[in-house]
Design a protein around this motif. Sequence first.
Motif, PDB file in Angstrom:
ATOM      1  N   LYS A 146      37.893 -30.388 -22.212  1.00  0.00           N
ATOM      2  CA  LYS A 146      38.002 -31.848 -22.267  1.00  0.00           C
ATOM      3  C   LYS A 146      38.551 -32.305 -23.617  1.00  0.00           C
TER       4      LYS A 146
ATOM      5  N   ILE B 227      45.699 -26.835 -22.728  1.00  0.00           N
ATOM      6  CA  ILE B 227      44.241 -26.767 -22.701  1.00  0.00           C
ATOM      7  C   ILE B 227      43.761 -25.317 -22.819  1.00  0.00           C
TER       8      ILE B 227
ATOM      9  N   ARG C  85      42.156 -31.671 -23.734  1.00  0.00           N
ATOM     10  CA  ARG C  85      42.899 -32.683 -22.964  1.00  0.00           C
ATOM     11  C   ARG C  85      43.094 -33.947 -23.787  1.00  0.00           C
TER      12      ARG C  85
ATOM     13  N   ARG D 242      45.512 -34.868 -15.224  1.00  0.00           N
ATOM     14  CA  ARG D 242      46.738 -34.368 -15.853  1.00  0.00           C
ATOM     15  C   ARG D 242      47.958 -34.588 -14.965  1.00  0.00           C
TER      16      ARG D 242
END
Length: 757
Positions: A140, A113, A143, A39
């Motif tokens: 995940k 997230i 993301r 990120r």
Amino acid sequence: MAARQSTSRRRFLLGGLGLGVAGVGALVLGWGVLPPRQRLYGSAPLPVGGGAVALNGWLAIRPDGKVLLAMPRSEMGQGVHTALPMLVAEELDVALDNIELIQAPIDKIFGNITLLRDGLPFHPDDRGRTRALVEWTVAKAARELGVIVTGGSSSVKDAWQPMREAGAAARAMLVQAAAQAWQVAPTQCTTKDGAVLHADGRRASYASLAGQAAGIDPGKPVLKTPEQFRLIGRSAPRRDTPSKVDGSAVFGIDARPPGLLYASLQLAPRLGDTLAGFDAAPVLAMSGVRKVLDLSGALKNRSAPCVAVVAASYWQAKQAASALAVQWQAGAGAALSSQAIFADFARRLDSEAGYTYHASGKVDDPSQQSLREVKAEYRAPFLAHATMEPVNCTAQVKDGKVRLWASTQAPGIAVEAAAKVAGVAASDVSIEVLLLGGGFGRRLEVDMVAQAVAIALQCDGAPVQLIWTREQDTAHDMYRPAALARFAARLDAQGRIAAWDNKSVSASITHQYLQRNFGLPGMGPDKTTAEGEFDMPYEIANQRIAHVIADSAVPVGYWRSVGHSHNAFFKESFIDELAHAAGQDSVAYRRAMLAQHPRHLAVLDAAVARAGQAPAGSAHGVALHQSFGSIVAQVAQVSVDNGEIRVQRVVCVIDCGLAVNPDIIEQQMESAVVFGLSAALGGEITFKDGKVEQSNFHDYPVLRMGQAPQVDTIIMPSLEAPEGVGEPGTPPIAPAVANALFKLTGQRLRSLPLRLP
């Protein structure tokens, strides 16, 4: 800024995430075991000019030494434009005043997230490997989705890692650049006040090093420990206060692009109405009026049917829209009433088992049938958001491009809505996110964006500002769901809870939100419906908490603290009922069920100790509730004056992990108490013949200054990672007041808003 988001991929992943939340494990394992994506760097360089050098996807250094920080979260009074820069300033070793905010581009590294991961229906006490795996996998997925959203009390919690890493990585790059220039080891260098220092006295400003630093690999960022913090954990003045005091702050309603026109609406008066026709001629003859537009076919299911009037000024548009003769065709909702809704709720509780969110022990053990049983039913109404800044959006459609000026909590969703209405790619939509005059979840919706773009499409390239009236906002909100809850408990000979059975019913916000904003069908359970009921900390061996979803013709949406806002009232009121039935003090009763929850116990004890004894003529009511990761206990001092409920003082104690900026936390607790009291004492949206019966603050009251109580806030010391702050102070206030009223009057009020007979 241009949007760069794959709509089809996002829809696919969001659908998969919905299945994962419902089934806890339906995500593809082969993909799930891959390492999470970074990120730190975006899909494109951070768009900066004026000689600024970007060091990662979050920040850049200007030639004058200012640090430009990409801000992906909306400021709606909760202080994130102060708290989040503190995270970067801490790790980068610069003064907070040296950071200048720029709007973050629509890029997946800025996706929230935490918001999606925290939406999983796990009990807080669940600490097994299954939970860890599912949370990791959903993080995940989040993301990959990259949904940029401000909500769920998640801004600081979500930024805690990536923003600090952005600052730490940039600091490491600058240190290495200085070390290379001085031909020394990086370990011989330190940083302070925007410069790299060497023990021999040499000093280089970040601005002088940025160009060389940009090409350096920072490696894995090394974050400071709490013992090294110099900013985090200390109060810092709000960065947005001066502009709000002197009037220079720019909210969504303040957008003024050149050539601006204004639009006002007539909205369908009843749920489900369709447009039958209108006579535009008289209105088009009115001063300043440019167009009268039928938006029914242009919104692509983004909002209810409406007609728009465009004029040179807002007043002209509003007057003309009010004068417009419109015919509406009644739909299936024409007979809808609050009475019918709650009758349907009761039937569903009688006939449907619902989804069980949490169960332990044996609630139906035959050996308990001889024990004393206590039952109660509670209800909560629909609620409007009632933000101070009216619903608005400014849009321009010109040369195949769309520009938005909006006070929104969901810029990425707004961009996609605009693209769909305008028939362009999301990359052809730019958005300027302005300050929000209150959000509370209302500005997670993008109906006003769709309407503004549909209007601008027909205005020959001119920008158009759409503004709703207060009456329209009250009558056409996405409401906090109404709910009905039933409780049954069995008490043993010592008055302890031997069994706890709770079932509630309401509409699903998540189902409606996914359909409205992503075109996805609602499926499976929705944590928001039962949060605050199934995840309580009380140590009761035999529990069953279930919820029944009732499809609703009433549009529902996220409201500050969501399901906790009413479920805390249900749960904490019933705990008090059981304490009374057992002949025990309500605080001692709670304490006995928190032996394995020391943080909850400490928060409760701190609140009771600070409150002291209730003055003569008043009573104290207590409530303890955990939401958004934070634990809050409140003691409300309540009196009754000529039949009017008066709340003089509230002691509010919060354990939210490490307090990034204590002053902001205190402000948010005060705000949450006032917001919650408005709902507890007066908030209610009712329906009759398909229409909302309330219209403005005279019949949908919010707390006035003279009614606001003194709020004493205690922030428990902690070195745990930060948890939510914006919402956790709202849920406990209604039950605390209700419990105090029972002590004062002997009347157990089980319906919101609280009204004495």
